[in-house]
Design a protein around this motif. Structure first.
Motif: not given
Length: 98
Positions: A8-24
């Motif tokens: 889940e943390f890896g997914f959140a970081l991936h989203l940050a790298q592509i310019g979006t934000r994890h829902p949490g």
């Protein structure tokens, strides 16, 4: 750290790298802007946090990942906040060199 939390943390970081934000993801208080974020995940009876910054265009910097041990509600413990501040300063210096 449990694998499910790591994913889940890896997914959140991936989203940050592509310019979006994890829902949490939410802004970590005490840093003055939306540039320092945290993701909180519960697993079994434990709570884990990942703190990262998107303040610098060069990279997403992970500042701290930890299991919350404090019994004072949801407040981030002072030693962890100090470590995050130090690592944010380190990230700032690295970003300036790039």
């Amino acid at each position: 750290m449990p694998k499910a939390v790591q994913r889940e943390f890896g997914f959140a970081l991936h989203l940050a790298q592509i310019g979006t934000r994890h829902p949490g993801a939410k802004v970590l208080k005490g840093f003055g802007s939306a540039g320092v974020l945290e993701v909180v995940e519960d697993f079994a009876t434990d709570t884990y946090r990942a703190v990262y910054t998107v303040r610098f265009s060069e990279a997403v910097f992970v500042l701290h990942c930890f299991k919350k041990k404090s019994t004072k509600g949801s407040e981030t413990p002072k030693p962890d906040m100090e470590l995050i501040r130090k690592r944010l300063d380190d990230a700032r210096r690295l970003a300036e060199r790039a």
